[in-house]
Motif scaffolding. Structure first.
Motif, mmCIF file in Angstrom:
data_model
loop_
_atom_site.group_PDB
_atom_site.id
_atom_site.type_symbol
_atom_site.label_atom_id
_atom_site.label_comp_id
_atom_site.label_asym_id
_atom_site.label_seq_id
_atom_site.Cartn_x
_atom_site.Cartn_y
_atom_site.Cartn_z
ATOM 1 N N ILE A 183 0.841 -1.194 0.000
ATOM 2 C CA ILE A 183 0.000 0.000 0.000
ATOM 3 C C ILE A 183 0.876 1.244 0.000
ATOM 4 O O ILE A 183 0.647 2.199 -0.752
ATOM 5 N N ALA A 231 3.902 1.420 -1.098
ATOM 6 C CA ALA A 231 4.570 1.535 -2.394
ATOM 7 C C ALA A 231 3.644 2.197 -3.409
ATOM 8 O O ALA A 231 4.058 3.087 -4.155
ATOM 9 N N VAL A 232 2.383 1.765 -3.430
ATOM 10 C CA VAL A 232 1.429 2.357 -4.371
ATOM 11 C C VAL A 232 1.313 3.858 -4.113
ATOM 12 O O VAL A 232 1.370 4.674 -5.042
ATOM 13 N N LEU A 283 7.625 1.809 -12.024
ATOM 14 C CA LEU A 283 6.992 1.415 -10.782
ATOM 15 C C LEU A 283 8.021 0.913 -9.788
ATOM 16 O O LEU A 283 7.693 0.474 -8.695
ATOM 17 N N ILE A 315 -10.079 -0.464 -13.189
ATOM 18 C CA ILE A 315 -8.715 -0.660 -12.698
ATOM 19 C C ILE A 315 -8.206 -2.034 -13.104
ATOM 20 O O ILE A 315 -7.069 -2.196 -13.554
ATOM 21 N N ILE A 369 -4.756 -2.806 -15.075
ATOM 22 C CA ILE A 369 -3.543 -3.460 -14.580
ATOM 23 C C ILE A 369 -3.248 -4.731 -15.351
ATOM 24 O O ILE A 369 -2.128 -5.197 -15.352
ATOM 25 N N VAL A 385 2.065 -1.746 -16.897
ATOM 26 C CA VAL A 385 2.390 -0.606 -16.039
ATOM 27 C C VAL A 385 1.450 0.567 -16.313
ATOM 28 O O VAL A 385 1.371 1.065 -17.425
ATOM 29 N N GLN A 386 0.719 0.984 -15.303
ATOM 30 C CA GLN A 386 -0.209 2.104 -15.437
ATOM 31 C C GLN A 386 -0.103 2.978 -14.192
ATOM 32 O O GLN A 386 -0.843 2.788 -13.237
ATOM 33 N N PRO A 387 0.823 3.926 -14.183
ATOM 34 C CA PRO A 387 1.038 4.703 -12.956
ATOM 35 C C PRO A 387 -0.217 5.466 -12.513
ATOM 36 O O PRO A 387 -0.359 5.767 -11.327
ATOM 37 N N ILE A 434 -2.977 4.299 -12.101
ATOM 38 C CA ILE A 434 -3.663 3.438 -11.128
ATOM 39 C C ILE A 434 -3.127 3.686 -9.722
ATOM 40 O O ILE A 434 -3.868 3.606 -8.741
ATOM 41 N N ASN A 435 -1.830 3.987 -9.613
ATOM 42 C CA ASN A 435 -1.277 4.314 -8.300
ATOM 43 C C ASN A 435 -1.999 5.510 -7.703
ATOM 44 O O ASN A 435 -2.343 5.521 -6.523
ATOM 45 N N GLY A 437 -5.551 4.471 -6.846
ATOM 46 C CA GLY A 437 -5.531 3.614 -5.665
ATOM 47 C C GLY A 437 -5.308 4.415 -4.397
ATOM 48 O O GLY A 437 -5.945 4.158 -3.368
ATOM 49 N N MET A 450 -8.453 6.230 -3.534
ATOM 50 C CA MET A 450 -9.460 5.313 -2.994
ATOM 51 C C MET A 450 -9.129 4.950 -1.561
ATOM 52 O O MET A 450 -10.015 4.831 -0.710
ATOM 53 N N LEU A 451 -7.826 4.754 -1.295
ATOM 54 C CA LEU A 451 -7.414 4.415 0.066
ATOM 55 C C LEU A 451 -7.771 5.538 1.027
ATOM 56 O O LEU A 451 -8.330 5.302 2.106
#
Lengths: 285, 265
Positions: A40, A42-43, A54, A236, A240, A244-246, A248-249, A252, A255-256
């Protein structure tokens, strides 16, 4: 001198032996938490990466957040997820509250069968529920899309609402409602003016939790959604799979943050109503 | 109110049976070909692999969760609630995003393998795209489900039993194995069920952490619906999965009831 000290020292050592902290278990716990949060973290970290990589962090940048806010498809998915979650949560709350009230008050065979049926969705793997919903919706000729996702999410979350609320309903003092009835209230008035206000904090917590779960749900949404727009989690997933789809980081991380805010709300709201606790939603007591 | 209750109950009953049990409804006209196709050795391989991965995942989760829940439930003092909340919070982070982060960390260029390569581990060693990689993903995804029931069991446990074990000259490990583990068996059983069920049906881990040679039954089902477009076959596979899980659940319930009967005696 040393002879007089020795017994005390041994006693102390022995006492420490019994209470000794389990270092091995502590070490395991530390590693567990580290690994639990590492992905988490890292994302979240790489969502600020200046590069597309990534694995290599180079420079700080908000470009992936900008990319997200300019991606019409992702934004449409976000809107759909918000709408589905809101509507499904509202429906699940209405039905779930009714069920919780009914289940607690109907002792007897119907009640216990109903309680069993409630638990079935909780122990069924989501893929089975997803496939079942898809087959059912298609079988009765529904078009996949917003409606089917919402319906599937409602059925899935009713059980959670009911399970969370049941203990609260059981803890209610039935005499307050009886008192209302004695004082001339109709059944509906007693429910609306006495029972529901007493349950309100629990209802709000349950609603917040279910909203977060529906918003994050992937499997059910994946099986029951139409093509466009897709709920955010499904979108999402398709991204993925492609590599590689930055962006999404960034999604994410947002969302977190949203989930954290909701959990905080679920904990804080019951306390505002003068109850201690609220944390039991997390600890499951 | 009772009218409302019955109406909502009927709705739930109709929907939950519709979504869990009436799977084959739309296809009652078909022959048994889809069921017979399940005997295909390729399917059997995937089913056995899924079972092996799910069992392994449960076992690893159990081994991880015992010390963790022991430390949190019995030795964390006033930090107990905060720690258990910390266990639950990641569960609310999106599952896909978590798995995605996990797969990046364990990837060939990720920090874990970079470190291992520098320490002299041969370059041919990989985690992603291998069977153990899939299990690592499943463990990461579902370990929380093992920690929570075990934690609850440890908390309910009578700690004087542990002291008694120590007074009777049991070492820490022996006391743990002979006293703590049996006393928390119900929590462990519940945890095994809670991990095994989702692990068996998962297809995300096998997709992100495994390759085409590590697919699980969930991937097969998903393919039938989205790649192969063979819905009846997908339904048949789902029924197969459900049957396996029901057998497991029946075993668990029998065991739990036996435990309960013993406890009463």
């Amino acid at each position: 001198m040393s002879a007089t000290r020795r017994p005390a020292a041994t006693a102390r050592r022995r006492r420490r032996g019994v209470e000794r902290k389990p270092l091995f278990a502590f070490a395991c716990t530390a590693v567990f938490f580290f690994l639990l949060y590492l992905p988490i973290g890292a994302v979240a970290l790489f969502s600020f990466n200046g590069q597309k990589s990534l694995v290599v962090m180079k420079g700080f940048s908000l470009r992936w957040y900008r990319a997200f806010f300019h991606d019409q498809q992702l934004l449409a998915s976000l809107r759909m997820s918000l709408e589905v979650s809101t509507l499904a949560t509202a429906c699940a709350l209405v039905i779930g509250v009714g069920l919780a009230l009914g289940l607690v008050r109907s002792r007897g065979r119907v009640g216990s069968y109903a309680a069993f049926i409630m638990l079935v969705p909780l122990i069924t793997p989501e893929i089975v529920t997803g496939v079942g919903s898809l087959t059912l919706f298609k079988g009765i000729g529904m078009t996949l899309g917003f409606g089917t996702v919402t319906l599937a999410e409602v059925t899935f979350s009713i059980s959670y609402v009911t399970v969370i609320l049941r203990s609260r309903v059981a803890a209610l003092n039935p005499e307050t409602e009886e008192a209302a009835l004695d004082l001339g209230a109709t059944r509906w008035q007693a429910l609306r003016l006495v029972t529901l206000p007493a349950l309100l904090p629990a209802i709000i917590s349950a609603g917040v939790l279910v909203f977060a779960m529906i918003f994050d749900d992937f499997v059910l949404a994946f099986f029951t959604t139409g093509v466009s727009p897709e709920p955010l989690a499904v979108n999402i997933y398709s991204q993925i799979r492609l590599g590689v789809q930055p962006t999404i980081n960034a999604v994410g991380t947002l969302m977190l943050l949203g989930s954290l805010a909701l959990i905080a709300l679920a904990i804080v709201v019951p306390r505002l109503f003068g109850r201690t606790g609220g944390l039991e939603i997390l600890t499951g007591d | 109110m009772s009218v409302f209750f019955i109406a909502s109950l009927l709705l739930v009953a109709a929907l939950s049976f519709g979504t869990t049990n009436d799977l084959g409804n739309a296809y009652f006209g078909h022959s048994l070909a889809n069921i017979e196709a399940l005997a295909d050795p390729a399917y059997r391989t995937v089913l056995l692999r899924s079972l092996a991965y799910a069992v392994l995942t449960s076992a690893i989760c159990l081994v991880i969760a015992y010390p963790v829940s022991y430390a949190i439930a019995l030795h964390s003092g006033r930090y107990k609630n905060a720690l258990i909340a910390m266990v639950v919070v990641p569960f609310f982070a999106n599952y896909l995003v978590r798995m995605y982060g996990w797969s990046t960390i364990l990837s060939d260029q990720g920090p874990v393998l970079s470190l291992l390569y520098r320490l002299g581990v041969p370059r041919s060693f990989h985690i992603v795209n291998t069977g153990p990689g899939v299990v690592a993903g499943l463990v990461y995804g579902f370990a929380v489900f093992m920690v929570l029931p075990l934690y609850a069991a440890m908390e309910r446990m009578d700690t004087s039993l542990i002291e008694a074990g120590r007074d009777l000259y049991g070492g820490p490990l022996r006391t743990f194995l002979k006293v703590t583990v049996p006393a928390t068996r119900q929590g462990a059983l519940a945890g095994i069920v809670l991990v095994f069920l989702p692990a068996m049906g998962d297809f995300v881990s096998a997709q992100l952490m495994g390759g085409p040679n590590q697919i699980m039954i969930g991937n097969l089902i998903q393919e039938q619906f989205y790649g192969g477009q063979n819905w009846p076959q997908g339904d048949a596979l789902t029924m197969l999965l459900m049957a396996v899980l029901l057998i497991g659940m029946a075993g668990y319930l029998r065991r739990a009831r036996k435990d309960e009967a013993e406890a009463v005696r």
